[in-house]
Each structure stands twice: as structure tokens, then as C-alpha cells.
Design an enzyme around this catalytic site. Structure first.
Site, PDB file in Angstrom:
ATOM      1  N   CYS A  82      41.217  27.383  26.413  1.00 47.78           N
ATOM      2  CA  CYS A  82      41.199  28.348  25.310  1.00 47.78           C
ATOM      3  C   CYS A  82      41.225  27.737  23.908  1.00 47.78           C
ATOM      4  O   CYS A  82      40.267  27.881  23.164  1.00 47.78           O
ATOM      5  CB  CYS A  82      42.386  29.300  25.456  1.00 47.78           C
ATOM      6  SG  CYS A  82      42.343  30.212  26.994  1.00 47.78           S
TER       7      CYS A  82
HETATM    8  N1  LIG Z   1      43.053  30.330  31.737  1.00 50.82           N
HETATM    9  C1  LIG Z   1      43.748  30.953  30.812  1.00 50.82           C
HETATM   10  O1  LIG Z   1      44.934  30.696  30.656  1.00 50.82           O
HETATM   11  C2  LIG Z   1      43.111  32.026  29.935  1.00 50.82           C
HETATM   12  C3  LIG Z   1      43.945  32.731  29.070  1.00 50.82           C
HETATM   13  C4  LIG Z   1      43.399  33.745  28.280  1.00 50.82           C
HETATM   14  C5  LIG Z   1      42.037  34.000  28.339  1.00 50.82           C
HETATM   15  N2  LIG Z   1      41.223  33.285  29.173  1.00 50.82           N
HETATM   16  C6  LIG Z   1      39.805  33.659  29.203  1.00 50.82           C
HETATM   17  O2  LIG Z   1      39.534  34.326  30.429  1.00 50.82           O
HETATM   18  C7  LIG Z   1      38.218  34.027  30.883  1.00 50.82           C
HETATM   19  C8  LIG Z   1      38.271  33.484  32.303  1.00 50.82           C
HETATM   20  O3  LIG Z   1      38.986  32.262  32.284  1.00 50.82           O
HETATM   21  P1  LIG Z   1      39.631  31.620  33.577  1.00 50.82           P
HETATM   22  O4  LIG Z   1      40.569  30.581  33.078  1.00 50.82           O
HETATM   23  O5  LIG Z   1      40.148  32.651  34.504  1.00 50.82           O
HETATM   24  O6  LIG Z   1      38.332  30.933  34.237  1.00 50.82           O
HETATM   25  P2  LIG Z   1      38.208  30.299  35.721  1.00 50.82           P
HETATM   26  O7  LIG Z   1      37.138  29.284  35.625  1.00 50.82           O
HETATM   27  O8  LIG Z   1      39.547  29.926  36.241  1.00 50.82           O
HETATM   28  O9  LIG Z   1      37.711  31.521  36.608  1.00 50.82           O
HETATM   29  C9  LIG Z   1      36.488  32.135  36.425  1.00 50.82           C
HETATM   30  C10 LIG Z   1      35.943  32.561  37.772  1.00 50.82           C
HETATM   31  O10 LIG Z   1      34.718  33.278  37.522  1.00 50.82           O
HETATM   32  C11 LIG Z   1      33.794  32.928  38.546  1.00 50.82           C
HETATM   33  N3  LIG Z   1      32.447  33.236  38.062  1.00 50.82           N
HETATM   34  C12 LIG Z   1      31.659  32.517  37.228  1.00 50.82           C
HETATM   35  N4  LIG Z   1      30.508  33.168  37.007  1.00 50.82           N
HETATM   36  C13 LIG Z   1      30.562  34.317  37.711  1.00 50.82           C
HETATM   37  C14 LIG Z   1      29.680  35.401  37.884  1.00 50.82           C
HETATM   38  N5  LIG Z   1      28.502  35.437  37.262  1.00 50.82           N
HETATM   39  N6  LIG Z   1      30.075  36.419  38.677  1.00 50.82           N
HETATM   40  C15 LIG Z   1      31.273  36.389  39.321  1.00 50.82           C
HETATM   41  N7  LIG Z   1      32.148  35.379  39.197  1.00 50.82           N
HETATM   42  C16 LIG Z   1      31.802  34.358  38.405  1.00 50.82           C
HETATM   43  C17 LIG Z   1      34.050  31.467  38.810  1.00 50.82           C
HETATM   44  O11 LIG Z   1      33.589  31.073  40.077  1.00 50.82           O
HETATM   45  C18 LIG Z   1      35.578  31.405  38.700  1.00 50.82           C
HETATM   46  O12 LIG Z   1      36.187  31.622  39.960  1.00 50.82           O
HETATM   47  C19 LIG Z   1      37.633  33.071  29.857  1.00 50.82           C
HETATM   48  O13 LIG Z   1      36.913  33.796  28.900  1.00 50.82           O
HETATM   49  C20 LIG Z   1      38.867  32.469  29.197  1.00 50.82           C
HETATM   50  O14 LIG Z   1      38.593  32.058  27.868  1.00 50.82           O
HETATM   51  C21 LIG Z   1      41.744  32.308  29.978  1.00 50.82           C
END
Ligand SMILES: NC(=O)c1ccc[n+]([C@@H]2O[C@H](COP(=O)([O-])OP(=O)(O)OC[C@H]3O[C@@H](n4cnc5c(N)ncnc54)[C@H](O)[C@@H]3O)[C@@H](O)[C@H]2O)c1
Length: 437
Positions: free
Chosen positions: A274
């Protein structure tokens, strides 16, 4: 048919099915929370291997309980799938897919747009779609809304659209998905009401804002606020170091001010999915309005320099001991981007490892949360975590404390390292073998 009321009633009487697209750090805790609240959840992810493992109750993210996932599956409250057609079965579709930067450090919305394009043919009247991925203001309105309406559905009438950013803080024991207030902005007043109904069944406090853009900007302000303040304290660290002042002692003294000061802590750089990335979503969008986000750029520059600062300090400390970095062995302690997690994304430890290797040093690492160096898109090391013992510590010319996991025995590390580089301000008493960086 009053789709709005029908949907609100389904959330209220727990008959609604929740669809979560993207089962990662954000999607999985949210799924577990809905299951805990008594809802059936369908998860969709393009990673077929992950889907298979989840359906067997296996979660590869350490701080997310595999037992809880297995129990959700056993109770038939959760099922993972890689078939977008399953979206038809859900009343709510919550998108939690990645939003990285591309190689030009511009927003890469391909995951969000790909998800939307795949969901759209399976959307039906009486559903709500919520975007949770972090993004620039305008994404929901400019990118998602037209894609939904192209299917013939009318947002605010027979389908509903909100943006609600995720605020997860992995491994923070004080807050969880239920207790972290959730900001939510709707495309219309009706969307807002349905959004509130969707989230209030799982989360204690919903903070309604007037539009999806406001909710998108709120998330960016929160993360930019951190990036800029960490940039400031990192700059202060460099200045204090040159002046022979311990920045951690300064922060601790300043923190006694009962008002008007918030402590931020310096380190070897910024990490995680992030803080190093999200601010640049705003930088990119601001250009459309002829504006430059100077604070964001400056903080980015300072934070990105931090791994180099640490390496300069290592090189100097080795020189004083008559050694060249190119002939040294270096042990990096902690390669996850923050303490007590296994998340390696954007980790400054990895940047340091690459730079040290470029300069000819032989690298090893120890991280109780990362037993084997994982496959990463841009970084490659064939390494496994080595155990830390007095004997192994003594083998290295230099030991870098990069991430201060609670599992480390800090006393033993300082006693047996020939040269210890402390990037986290863990050691307060001066010692001949410890250099702060
Ligand atoms: N990790 C954190 O602490 C956090 C905190 C706040 C916000 N975010 C935001 O949340 C969002 C997700 O982050 P995350 O950390 O969970 O990511 P992540 O990589 O852990 O998980 C994302 C998942 O989405 C799947 N994916 C990718 N493309 C896809 C598609 N077209 N259809 C279905 N599934 C698909 C991936 O295989 C993966 O399992 C991002 O925008 C991030 O900036 C993350």
C-alpha cells in the site's frame, strides 16, 4: 419491484449471499467476517491453485487461520471458485483484487478492469457491487459504472454501486475487520443505503461519505499521510545521523508532548502493497487536472533512498574495520516488510539484498516468517532462512537488523554479531559492534 428494499431485507434477514472476488490479504479476512456473521460467501479467484487449496482448508497467508477457513467450508458457508458464472448466485459482489503500479509507476488497473469485464455478463437485477481495491478518485464512476450500465442494468435503480476502501492492518492485535470503521460512498443515495446495509451486518461502524470519489480520496489521504510523515522522519534520521544524534531518542522525547505531535518511525525504507504504491495513484490522476503532487514525489524520493543510506552506512562501517563490502558475507535479519508478518511485497530488505549482491557481497537471510525466499515478480533469490545461533551470527562480517520481528532474540544477536547494523532503533546503549542506520 423495489430492488433496493429487497436487497436491504436480504442483508437484514441473513439470506443474502456475499460474493468476494480476489481472495488475498483483503478478501479472505472479509470472507471470514461474513461467515462469522452467519452469511454464505462465494469466493472467486483466478488463481486455480489457491482456489483448490482454500477448498481444502489451506491458506498460505500465515496470519489468516486455515482452521477458520476449513470450518467455514465444513459448515458450507464458504466455497471458492474460479468460475465467474458463480457471481450470479451472489447478492453482493465485493472486488478485492490488486492495484499495483506498472513499470512507469503509473496505476495498473488491469486487474480491476479484467474482473469487471468478467463479472458484467453475470450480473443481474437486485445486486450490489462494491469496489474495495485502493485506487484514484473517479475509478468507480468512470470505469465501473459504464461497464455495468452497458449490460442494460441501471445503477441506483435495479443494481447498486459503492466504493468502500479496505483498512486492514495485518498482525495488528488491537483491531480486526469488525472493529475497524469502514468508509463507504455510493454512486447514488440508494446505492449508499444498500452499501450501508451490506457492510453494517459485518462491521460495527460504517462511515458514510457523499460519493464514491470521496471514499476513494479518503483512502489515498490516509496512505499519503503515512508516506509523507515516514518520508519526513527518514529525512530527519539522515540529518540526525550526520550530526551524531540518535533519532530514536529524539522521537521518544518528542512523543512526551501531550498534543500536536504524532510519532512516526524511520526504517530501511517503505514496504508493503500500500504505502509505497497508493500515493502515486493520486499523482497520476492529478496530472489530468494540471496539478503536481510535490509532497508525494518528495516523500517517495526520500523513502526510496533509504535502502541506499543503509548500504552507505554498512560500507563505511566495514571500511573502518579494514574490509571491502565486495569481499564480505552479510546476513539480513527480517525480510518481510514489517514485523511479525510474512508479506514480502515491496520489502526494502529485498532491495538491500539486491544492492548488496550487486556490490559483490555474499548474502544470507533469516526470517522466522519466510522459511524460503518466495517467487516474486521482479526479485529472485535461491535462498532459505537460516537459523540464528551464536555460531551462525559469528560467521558473517555484517548482520543487518532490517525487520524487528518479535521472534528475534535481540540480546543474543547483539552479543554475537561482529558488526550489527540496526535500522530499527532497537539498541539504545552504544556498543562498539553496533551501527545505527
Ligand atoms: N494487503 C493489505 O493490507 C491491504 C490493505 C488495504 C487495502 N489493500 C488493497 O486491497 C486490494 C487487494 O490487495 P490484497 O493485498 O488483498 O492483494 P492480494 O494479492 O493478496 O490478493 C488479490 C487476489 O486477487 C486475485 N485476482 C487477481 N486478479 C483477479 C481477477 N481478475 N479475478 C479474480 N481474482 C483475481 C489474486 O489471485 C489474489 O488472490 C489492493 O487494491 C490493495 O491496495 C490491501
Amino acid at each position: 419491484m423495489n430492488f433496493k428494499q429487497q436487497l436491504i431485507d436480504r442483508f437484514d434477514d441473513k439470506t443474502a449471499v456475499i460474493g468476494i472476488i480476489g481472495l488475498g490479504y483483503v478478501g479472505l479476512p472479509l470472507m471470514l467476517r461474513y461467515v462469522e456473521a452467519g452469511y454464505k460467501v462465494i469466493g472467486v479467484d483466478t488463481d486455480k491453485d489457491k482456489v483448490k487449496k482454500l477448498n481444502h482448508g489451506i491458506c498460505e497467508i500465515k496470519h489468516i487461520s486455515s482452521e477458520k477457513i476449513a470450518s467455514a467450508i465444513e459448515q458450507k458457508l464458504f466455497e471458492a471458485s474460479s468460475d465467474y458464472a458463480d457471481c450470479t448466485k451472489a447478492d453482493a459482489l465485493i472486488i478485492c483484487v490488486p492495484t499495483p503500479l506498472n513499470k512507469y509507476r503509473e496505476p495498473d488497473l488491469s486487474f480491476v478492469l479484467d474482473t469487471m469485464d468478467n463479472i458484467a455478463p453475470h450480473m443481474k437485477q437486485g445486486q450490489i457491487l462494491a469496489l474495495e481495491s485502493t485506487t484514484y478518485p473517479g475509478t468507480t464512476e468512470e470505469e465501473l459504472l459504464p461497464r455495468i450500465e452497458k449490460t442494460g442494468l441501471k445503477v441506483g435503480v435495479d443494481t447498486f454501486l459503492v466504493y468502500s476502501p479496505e483498512r486492514e492492518d495485518p498482525a495488528n492485535p488491537k483491531y480486526d475487520t469488525r472493529t475497524i470503521p469502514k468508509v463507504c460512498g455510493g454512486d447514488t443515495e440508494s446505492c449508499q443505503q444498500v452499501g450501508k446495509a451490506l457492510y453494517s451486518v459485518a462491521i460495527d461502524n460504517i462511515v458514510a461519505v457523499s460519493s464514491t470519489k470521496t471514499a476513494e480520496m479518503t483512502k489515498l489521504l490516509e496512505n499519503i499521510h503515512r508516506a509523507v510523515n515516514i518520508g519526513l522522519v527518514n529525512e530527519m534520521k539522515v540529518v540526525a545521523d550526520r550530526m551524531g544524534i540518535d533519532i530514536h531518542e529524539v522521537i521518544s522525547a518528542a512523543s512526551t508532548k501531550p498534543f500536536g505531535f504524532t510519532p512516526y518511525y524511520p526504517g530501511p525504507g517503505l514496504g508493503g502493497h500500500c504505502i509505497p504504491i497508493d500515493p502515486f495513484y493520486l499523482t497520476w490522476k492529478a496530472r489530468e487536472y494540471g496539478l503536481h503532487t510535490r509532497f508525494i514525489e518528495l516523500a517517495g524520493e526520500i523513502n526510496a533512498y533509504m535502502p541506499c543510506f543503509v548500504i552507505e552506512k554498512i560500507t563505511d562501517a566495514l571500511n573502518v574495520r579494514g574490509k571491502a563490502l565486495s569481499e564480505c558475507t552479510v546476513l539480513v535479519l527480517g525480510i518481510a516488510y514489517k514485523k511479525n508478518v510474512d508479506d514480502m511485497r515491496e520489502s526494502p530488505s529485498v532491495i538491500m539484498m539486491e544492492k548488496l549482491e550487486e556490490k559483490g557481497a555474499v548474502i544470507a537471510y533469516s526470517d522466522p516468517h519466510v522459511p524460503v525466499f518466495p517467487k516474486m515478480r521482479e526479485h529472485h533469490f535461491e535462498l532459505s532462512s537460516i537459523p540464528i545461533t551464536p555460531e551462525t551470527l559469528k560467521e558473517y562480517d555484517c548482520v543487518i537488523l532490517a525487520t524487528d520481528h518479535d521472534a528475534f532474540d535481540f540480546e543474543m544477536i547483539s552479543q554475537h554479531s561482529k558488526l550489527l547494523i540496526d535500522t530499527r532503533g532497537k539498541y539504545h546503549r552504544p556498543a562498539l559492534n553496533i551501527v545505527k542506520a
